[in-house]
Design a protein around this motif. Structure first.
Motif, PDB file in Angstrom:
ATOM      1  N   GLU A  81       0.874  -1.183   0.000  1.00 47.32           N
ATOM      2  CA  GLU A  81       0.000   0.000   0.000  1.00 47.32           C
ATOM      3  C   GLU A  81       0.904   1.223   0.000  1.00 47.32           C
ATOM      4  O   GLU A  81       1.576   1.491   0.993  1.00 47.32           O
ATOM      5  N   LYS A  88       1.225   5.301  -0.447  1.00 45.73           N
ATOM      6  CA  LYS A  88       0.396   6.507  -0.359  1.00 45.73           C
ATOM      7  C   LYS A  88       1.322   7.692  -0.139  1.00 45.73           C
ATOM      8  O   LYS A  88       2.228   7.621   0.709  1.00 45.73           O
ATOM      9  N   GLU A 118      -2.061   7.124  -4.638  1.00 44.61           N
ATOM     10  CA  GLU A 118      -2.257   5.976  -3.782  1.00 44.61           C
ATOM     11  C   GLU A 118      -2.345   4.749  -4.675  1.00 44.61           C
ATOM     12  O   GLU A 118      -2.977   4.793  -5.727  1.00 44.61           O
ATOM     13  N   THR A 119      -1.669   3.686  -4.283  1.00 44.97           N
ATOM     14  CA  THR A 119      -1.772   2.475  -5.088  1.00 44.97           C
ATOM     15  C   THR A 119      -1.666   1.238  -4.203  1.00 44.97           C
ATOM     16  O   THR A 119      -0.914   1.234  -3.228  1.00 44.97           O
ATOM     17  N   ASN A 120      -2.453   0.240  -4.518  1.00 47.77           N
ATOM     18  CA  ASN A 120      -2.417  -1.039  -3.791  1.00 47.77           C
ATOM     19  C   ASN A 120      -2.113  -2.156  -4.774  1.00 47.77           C
ATOM     20  O   ASN A 120      -2.759  -2.248  -5.821  1.00 47.77           O
TER      21      ASN A 120
END
Ligand SMILES: [Zn+2]
Length: 184
Positions: A61, A63, A82-84
Motif C-alpha cells: 500500500e 500513499k 495511492e496504489t495497492n
C-alpha cells in the motif's frame, strides 16, 4: 550508504505468518530509477508480508505525494497518489517471472528486494494527463505559450537549405534539360 538497501527485506529469517513493515520513499529514490516526469516524491509504503509454506504473499500500500510538471502550463504540480498491489514469491527450481505478479525464487533466497516493484507501482500510479485543477494553472505561462503557438514560423534559415537550393540550380540547365553528373 546504499539508499536502496532499506528496501531489501530479510525474508529467510522471518517466522511463518504475517509481518508488517513500513518504508518511507523519498526524493533520493528517484535518483536510482528512470522517472521521466517526477521531480520529487514523499510517500509511505505499508507492506504486509505473509510467510506461508512454499511462498511469500506481499501486499503493498503506497500513499503519498508526487511532484511533477503540469502538462498544460509547465509549472510545478503536486498531486497525491495511492496504489495497492500484491505480489507472490513462490519457491521453485527455476527462478524467474512466472507472471506479472508471481515470481519464482529459490527457497533459500535470503532477502527480497522491493525497490524494482516499488518503481513499477509508482510509474503505474502516475496519471497520463497531469494538469492543475480548473483555474490552478499559471496564467502568465499560459499567456506566453499562446503567444508562441500563434506566432507564424519564421522562414527556414538553416544553411543546409541554402545548399539544397544551390544543388537545384546547378543540376538543371537553363533550357530545363538535366545536366549529366560528372562522375567518371
Ligand atoms: Zn497547470
Amino acid at each position: 550508504m546504499d539508499y536502496l538497501k532499506k528496501f531489501r527485506v530479510p525474508v529467510a529469517g522471518l517466522k511463518q505468518g504475517k509481518h508488517l513493515f513500513r518504508f518511507s520513499i523519498e526524493k533520493e529514490f528517484l535518483e536510482h530509477f528512470f522517472f521521466q516526469d517526477l521531480s520529487n516524491i514523499l510517500a509511505n509504503l505499508d507492506l504486509s508480508l505473509d510467510k506461508q509454506p512454499g511462498m511469500y504473499h506481499l501486499v503493498f500500500e503506497i500513499k503519498g505525494n508526487l511532484k511533477t510538471l503540469c502538462d498544460r502550463c509547465g509549472d510545478d504540480l503536486d498531486f497525491p497518489f495511492e496504489t495497492n498491489q500484491e505480489m507472490f514469491f513462490k519457491f521453485g527450481q527455476s527462478p524467474g517471472e512466472e507472471s506479472e505478479n508471481i515470481i519464482v525464487i529459490p527457497f533459500d533466497q535470503p532477502e527480497i528486494d522491493l525497490s524494482q516493484y516499488i518503481y513499477e507501482f509508482i510509474t503505474f500510479a502516475i496519471p497520463l494527463k497531469k494538469i492543475h485543477s480548473q483555474g490552478g494553472c499559471n496564467k502568465e505561462s499560459l499567456k506566453k505559450l499562446n503567444e508562441i503557438i500563434n506566432t507564424p514560423e519564421k522562414k527556414k534559415t538553416d544553411p543546409r537549405w541554402k545548399e539544397l537550393e544551390k544543388l537545384k540550380t546547378f543540376n538543371f540547365l537553363p533550357n530545363g534539360e538535366k545536366k549529366k553528373n560528372n562522375i567518371q
